[in-house]
Every structure is written in structure tokens, then in C-alpha cells.
Design a protein around this motif. Structure first.
Motif, PDB file in Angstrom:
ATOM      1  N   UNK A 224       6.837 -44.455  60.767  1.00  0.00           N
ATOM      2  CA  UNK A 224       5.914 -43.326  60.802  1.00  0.00           C
ATOM      3  C   UNK A 224       6.267 -42.323  59.714  1.00  0.00           C
ATOM      4  N   UNK A 225       5.280 -41.452  59.426  1.00  0.00           N
ATOM      5  CA  UNK A 225       5.471 -40.304  58.547  1.00  0.00           C
ATOM      6  C   UNK A 225       5.111 -39.047  59.334  1.00  0.00           C
ATOM      7  N   UNK A 226       5.819 -37.982  59.040  1.00  0.00           N
ATOM      8  CA  UNK A 226       5.457 -36.696  59.621  1.00  0.00           C
ATOM      9  C   UNK A 226       5.075 -35.740  58.508  1.00  0.00           C
ATOM     10  N   UNK A 227       3.915 -35.082  58.693  1.00  0.00           N
ATOM     11  CA  UNK A 227       3.390 -34.137  57.712  1.00  0.00           C
ATOM     12  C   UNK A 227       3.655 -32.724  58.210  1.00  0.00           C
ATOM     13  N   UNK A 228       4.280 -31.914  57.340  1.00  0.00           N
ATOM     14  CA  UNK A 228       4.596 -30.527  57.682  1.00  0.00           C
ATOM     15  C   UNK A 228       3.887 -29.584  56.710  1.00  0.00           C
ATOM     16  N   UNK A 229       3.600 -28.375  57.193  1.00  0.00           N
ATOM     17  CA  UNK A 229       2.887 -27.381  56.396  1.00  0.00           C
ATOM     18  C   UNK A 229       3.624 -26.046  56.467  1.00  0.00           C
ATOM     19  N   UNK A 230       3.669 -25.341  55.347  1.00  0.00           N
ATOM     20  CA  UNK A 230       4.215 -23.994  55.311  1.00  0.00           C
ATOM     21  C   UNK A 230       3.114 -23.051  54.855  1.00  0.00           C
ATOM     22  N   UNK A 231       3.067 -21.887  55.460  1.00  0.00           N
ATOM     23  CA  UNK A 231       2.002 -20.922  55.156  1.00  0.00           C
ATOM     24  C   UNK A 231       2.622 -19.597  54.731  1.00  0.00           C
ATOM     25  N   UNK A 232       2.282 -19.166  53.535  1.00  0.00           N
ATOM     26  CA  UNK A 232       2.641 -17.836  53.037  1.00  0.00           C
ATOM     27  C   UNK A 232       4.098 -17.483  53.264  1.00  0.00           C
ATOM     28  N   UNK A 233       4.995 -18.350  52.824  1.00  0.00           N
ATOM     29  CA  UNK A 233       6.425 -18.054  52.866  1.00  0.00           C
ATOM     30  C   UNK A 233       7.085 -18.215  54.208  1.00  0.00           C
ATOM     31  N   UNK A 234       6.424 -18.844  55.176  1.00  0.00           N
ATOM     32  CA  UNK A 234       7.022 -19.064  56.479  1.00  0.00           C
ATOM     33  C   UNK A 234       7.870 -20.325  56.505  1.00  0.00           C
ATOM     34  N   UNK A 235       7.903 -21.006  57.644  1.00  0.00           N
ATOM     35  CA  UNK A 235       8.664 -22.226  57.801  1.00  0.00           C
ATOM     36  C   UNK A 235       7.718 -23.416  57.891  1.00  0.00           C
ATOM     37  N   UNK A 236       8.243 -24.570  57.477  1.00  0.00           N
ATOM     38  CA  UNK A 236       7.449 -25.797  57.611  1.00  0.00           C
ATOM     39  C   UNK A 236       7.312 -26.146  59.088  1.00  0.00           C
ATOM     40  N   UNK A 237       6.072 -26.393  59.503  1.00  0.00           N
ATOM     41  CA  UNK A 237       5.793 -26.779  60.884  1.00  0.00           C
ATOM     42  C   UNK A 237       4.976 -28.065  60.900  1.00  0.00           C
ATOM     43  N   UNK A 238       5.145 -28.818  61.984  1.00  0.00           N
ATOM     44  CA  UNK A 238       4.547 -30.139  62.081  1.00  0.00           C
ATOM     45  C   UNK A 238       3.027 -30.050  62.178  1.00  0.00           C
ATOM     46  N   UNK A 239       2.366 -30.807  61.311  1.00  0.00           N
ATOM     47  CA  UNK A 239       0.913 -30.927  61.345  1.00  0.00           C
ATOM     48  C   UNK A 239       0.511 -32.167  62.134  1.00  0.00           C
ATOM     49  N   UNK A 240       1.113 -33.308  61.791  1.00  0.00           N
ATOM     50  CA  UNK A 240       0.733 -34.553  62.452  1.00  0.00           C
ATOM     51  C   UNK A 240       1.787 -35.610  62.189  1.00  0.00           C
ATOM     52  N   UNK A 241       1.919 -36.566  63.112  1.00  0.00           N
ATOM     53  CA  UNK A 241       2.709 -37.771  62.896  1.00  0.00           C
ATOM     54  C   UNK A 241       1.745 -38.912  62.664  1.00  0.00           C
TER      55      UNK A 241
END
Length: 555
Positions: A224-241
Motif C-alpha cells: 500500500x501507499x499512504x498519501x499525506x497533505x500539509x496545509x499552510x505550514x502545518x503538519x502532514x496528515x493522512x489523506x488516504x491509504x
């Protein structure tokens, strides 16, 4: 005058035969002396074969499966393997990890024991790599500025802000995940792109088209792959596996629906050269390469952050876990590493100039570790380090054992060593005993409290065979000429027969098969002899031996 021996002890080769303590020996071979008697050690007994392994020289008992009997793991003499079980409590996969067979490896019960052997029969490379490239980002096809709001005459009443004021700069990373749920470090980040949440009265087009990188090649178990997103200088959070085969994903996940924060930012792969794997408390595995000791993330044996590495002055030869920390032996001085967290380990140099002569000589003895140096066995631990065999072996005697060839094990409180120079057991303060036993490798199974040896192409259990024939020779007793009119002797044993030999001035004057505890007579004619030695040989346990000038002196 009487010569008497009981409370038998081992050899102190460094001392002259005249200067030995009363019950230490010139020769102590094939004996178990912990009881103070001359008790024969039992020979190893064959318990298993190792088919399919050429010249086996590494052994590990994997005590899972096979109706409770477990499986024997073995590797050829081409490798120097160290094995550690999973530090995860109740690991449903019964994972096992090892170094020394190329890059570090891991396996599970179903993989390692598949087929008819030899075992382990299958494995994966330890660790989870980052994807080889960064994800790509693009605007979706529906990202089109909406028309302004007009009145009935077509006049513009309101311009619609586009992108909306809620739009945020966003970037993405991707991690790889194995079938065991192990997650690796993230890819390089994508470029920044604007995105916004969907909702009532919010223009469409806020999603992002993400191109996913391929998974790395190799003997890996990435599912599997996990996609993470960061918004405006925050922390990377999980979008989807997503499945490992996925190549794209449309991110339309609103900010309040994001998952957990990325944990594996620095969960690097272990070095391909990692060796000497050991298990420490608190779920930590440790190993070494070159002049570096590395630690895994606690309870994450696949993750080896570079920030958890310690560098030493000299190349590392081996590591051993003791109650006070991790003993690190090098081609220079030994060190002690302490700490309860892999991120907070501290190293202290031990003040003794004793390099380690053989990695496999390093043994955890509980509160300290013993290892072979050019000058003798060194005890290293929280109390410092010192050569503990200085009063047992001279440097020349020690070198004759060939310390560079030693592989050793802790068993029954003793340091049990095998080398090109033979097999010996050392107990601090009690001397040394030698054995007519050869082995190319060994493994102490704490569950069964048994030391297993590789002998030929099979596995043998120490001390579970027939009683061996032992030989014990006393110190040299110096008697004034004329006072040594020894006329009788007695041997007290658990059973008989045993053989008694008397040596006077280097000449054997008696070899007698003792059949019971009664007194027996000695030959006359040696009253002028000065130097006397007593030797016992047999396979029955002896409690004491007495040689006297008259029967009244015998107990």
C-alpha cells in the motif's frame, strides 16, 4: 603424613604446579566442578540434523510452531548471523529479524518455515524505503473561475473571489506500507498548489489531482501507499491509504476529515552493512556497522533513524546487552552505552586498552560482558572493565588458545568457549576446565535452559549424552626426602571403578583401579622422592582422595 584432596577446583595454568592452591589442578578435563566433586561432564547428545546447509556455523532455535517443537534456523560458515525476536508483545506474525546474511532481513512464521527446509526458507529485506520520487500535483479540470453575479440588465453586481479566500497552499508526500503494517519514511514533497474545501456557496475546483510515485524495487513486501497533505505550514496528515499499484488520486478530502499526523518522518532503512543484532529493553533493537552503533525506533524494528546512531573512535567489533546497558567492543577500548530511549543514548568509554579479538567471543554474563582480547578475557560493564584471566593465563598461554577463533556462550553461570585450541569453561574466581568437545556454533535456548551446539551437520544438546571420561591431576606436593613413606590410599566415590595414579619425581609409581571405598596398599621404595602428584581418571563421581603413610591417618 597425608596428602588429601576434596572440594576439587579447576586449573590455574599461569601458576607453577608447586604454587597452586591446595585443591586447584594442573589438569582438569571433562569435569563438572560446580559441586566441588570430580563429577564427569556429560557429552553432548544429538537432537536434530541440519540437512541442506553446507558447513553450518550459525544456529538459532525458533521456538514457534511445529507442535511446540519449533524449528532450527542455520546458516553456513560463509555468514556471521545474529538473530533477534520481535520486540512487539504478542506479535501475531511471530516475526524474527537477523543480520549477517547480506542486508538485514526479517521473516514471519508462515514465511520462515514454509517448505521442508533448510530454514529460514523465505524472508524480506528489513525496513521500508521511501518512494523513489516525489508525487506530482495538478489542478483539476473543473477549476474554472465562475462568472460574476449580474442583475437583469447584465450589469455586474458582485465579483466572486477566485480562488476563494479559504484556499490554502498545500503539498503532498507519499509513504510505503508493508503487509505487516510497517510504514516507511516519506517521499520528497511535491510542489505547492492551492486547494480548498468543498461546501455550500464555495466554488468548485478545490480538489487536487495527485500523481503517485512508483514503489521501490527489491525484496520488499510493500502492499500500500499512504498519501499525506500539509496545509499552510502545518503538519502532514493522512489523506488516504491506496493500493501499491495506484498511480493517481483526486484529493477532495476536507481539512476536518484528515487522518493522523505522519509519524514516520525519520524512519529510515537500516544500513545494508548492519551487523550484530541484539535486543535491548523497551522494545529497542541495536546493531553496528563500521564505527557506528545504530538503534531502531522503540517497538518499530523496521525503522532505524539516522539520528539514533552513535559514532565511536574505532571500528566496532561487537555489542552485547547487559543489565547496565549496551557493551560496545571495538578494535580499541570498550564502551558502555546507557539510556532508556533510542533518542537519548549516551556512550561512556571504559578505561582499559583491550580490543576485542573475536566478535563471537562477546557474551552477556548478566551484570557484565566477557570478551576475548589479546591478553585474556575482559569483563566490561557498569563497574568498568578489566582483564579477569590475568591470574589464570599468561599472555603466551592465552595466545596458544587462539583467541581470534573463539565463539562462546553463557551456560550454567559459566563462560563456555570453543576455539581452534579446544573447548574450555571459565568461572571468575574458580579457575578453568577443559573439555574434549568440538563445535562450530552454538545457541543457548533460555526457554529450555539448554545449550545447543552445531557438530558436523547436526545439532547436539550440551550435557545430555553419556558421562565423559575425566582426568584430574593435583598440584605438585613437595615432601622432604625420607618423609614420603606413603603406604596406603583411599578414594571415596559415588560409584566405582575409578583409576588412581601416583606420580613421584615425574615417574608414575602406581596405576590402580579402585573398586570400592576400602583402603589399599601402595608399592614401597619411593620414600626418598620429593615431588608427588595425584591423578584421578574415570567416569564416576569422586568426593575425595587420600594418600597416607599409615592406615591410621585415613579417614
Amino acid at each position: 603424613m597425608k596428602l588429601q584432596h576434596g572440594a576439587f577446583r579447576g586449573e590455574l595454568p599461569i601458576l607453577d604446579a608447586r604454587l597452586l592452591p591446595e585443591n586447584n589442578a594442573q589438569v582438569a578435563r571433562n569435569l563438572y566442578l560446580r559441586r566441588g566433586t570430580l563429577k564427569p561432564e556429560r557429552a553432548p547428545a544429538a537432537v536434530a540434523s541440519l540437512p541442506g546447509v553446507t558447513s553450518p556455523a550459525n544456529l538459532y532455535h525458533y521456538d514457534v510452531g511445529n507442535d511446540g517443537d519449533g524449528f532450527w534456523f542455520s546458516w553456513s560458515s560463509a555468514y556471521d548471523v545474529d538473530v533477534a525476536r520481535s520486540p512487539i508483545a504478542g506479535d501475531e506474525h511471530a516475526r524474527v529479524y537477523w543480520t549477517g546474511q547480506g542486508a538485514p532481513k526479517m521473516s514471519s512464521l508462515s514465511m520462515a518455515t514454509s517448505g521442508s527446509g533448510p530454514y529460514p526458507s523465505a524472508w524480506y529485506q528489513l525496513g521500508v524505503p521511501a518512494p523513489p520520487s516525489a508525487p506530482t500535483v495538478a489542478e483539476p479540470g473543473d477549476r474554472v473561475a465562475p462568472d460574476p453575479i449580474t442583475n437583469g440588465n447584465g450589469d455586474v453586481v458582485e465579483e466572486i473571489a477566485y480562488p476563494p479566500r479559504t484556499a490554502l497552499e498545500t503539498a503532498y508526500v507519499v509513504t510505503c506500507v508493508t503487509a505487516f503494517g510497517e510504514e516507511g519514511p516519506p517521499s520528497d514533497p511535491s510542489g505547492f498548489i492551492l486547494r480548498w474545501n468543498s461546501g455550500a456557496e464555495i466554488p468548485a475546483g478545490g480538489s487536487v489531482e495527485v500523481g503517485l510515485p512508483p514503489i521501490p524495487s527489491g525484496n520488499l513486501d510493500i502492499v500500500a501507499k499512504r498519501l499525506y497533505r500539509v496545509e499552510s505550514g502545518g503538519q502532514y496528515q493522512l489523506v488516504a491509504e491506496l493500493p501499491a499499484s495506484a498511480i493517481s488520486y483526486t484529493d477532495s478530502v476536507n481539512s476536518d476529515a484528515l487522518g493522523r499526523t505522519l509519524q514516520s518522518l525519520d524512519w529510515d532503512m537500516p544500513s545494508p552493512a548492519l551487523r550484530g543484532l541484539v535486543q535491548m529493553p523497551n522494545g529497542i533493537l541495536a546493531g553496528f556497522f563500521e564505527n557506528t552503533v545504530a538503534f531502531c525506533e522503540a517497538y518499530r524494528p523496521h525503522a532505524w533513524p539516522v539520528g539514533y546512531q552513535l559514532a565511536f573512535d574505532d571500528p566496532v567489533v561487537g555489542v552485547a546487552v547487559v543489565s547496565g546497558g549496551l557493551v560496545v567492543v571495538t578494535t580499541g577500548q570498550p564502551w558502555l552505552v546507557t539510556g532508556s530511549s533510542p533518542a537519548a543514548m549516551a556512550a561512556m568509554k571504559l578505561d582499559v586498552n583491550q580490543p576485542c579479538a573475536a566478535k563471537r567471543s562477546l557474551v552477556d554474563m548478566g551484570g557484565y560482558a566477557l570478551y576475548a582480547s589479546p591478553d585474556g578475557l575482559v569483563a566490561a560493564g557498569g563497574d568498568g572493565a578489566r582483564v579477569v584471566t590475568r591470574e589464570v593465563f599468561s599472555r603466551e598461554q592465552w595466545q596458544a588458545i587462539n583467541p581470534a577463533s573463539i565463539h562462546a556462550y553463557r551456560y550454567d553461570g559459566r563462560y563456555l568457549a570453543f576455539s581452534d585450541g579446544g573447548c574450555f569453561a571459565f568461572t571468575p574466581g574458580e579457575g578453568v576446565e577443559f573439555f574434549d568437545i568440538d563445535a562450530s556454533a552454538g545457541h543457548y535456548d533460555v526457554t529450555r535452559d539448554t545449550l545447543y551446539l552445531v557438530q558436523g551437520n547436526g545439532v547436539s544438546a550440551w550435557g545430555e549424552g553419556a558421562a565423559m571420561t575425566y582426568r584430574w591431576r593435583s598440584r605438585l606436593h613437595e615432601v622432604p626426602p625420607g618423609a614420603a613413606g606413603f603406604s596406603c590410599a583411599k578414594v571415596i566415590a559415588r560409584d566405582y571403578p575409578v583409576t588412581l595414579r601416583l606420580i613421584a619425581d615425574g615417574e608414575k609409581v602406581l596405576e590402580h583401579e579402585v573398586l570400592d571405598a576400602g583402603m589399599f596398599r601402595l608399592p614401597a621404595g619411593f620414600a626418598l622422592s620429593r615431588d608427588w602428584e595425584i591423578e584421578i581418571e574415570g567416569s564416576q563421581e569422586v568426593h575425595s582422595v587420600q594418600v597416607a603413610t599409615s592406615p591410621g591417618e585415613l579417614v
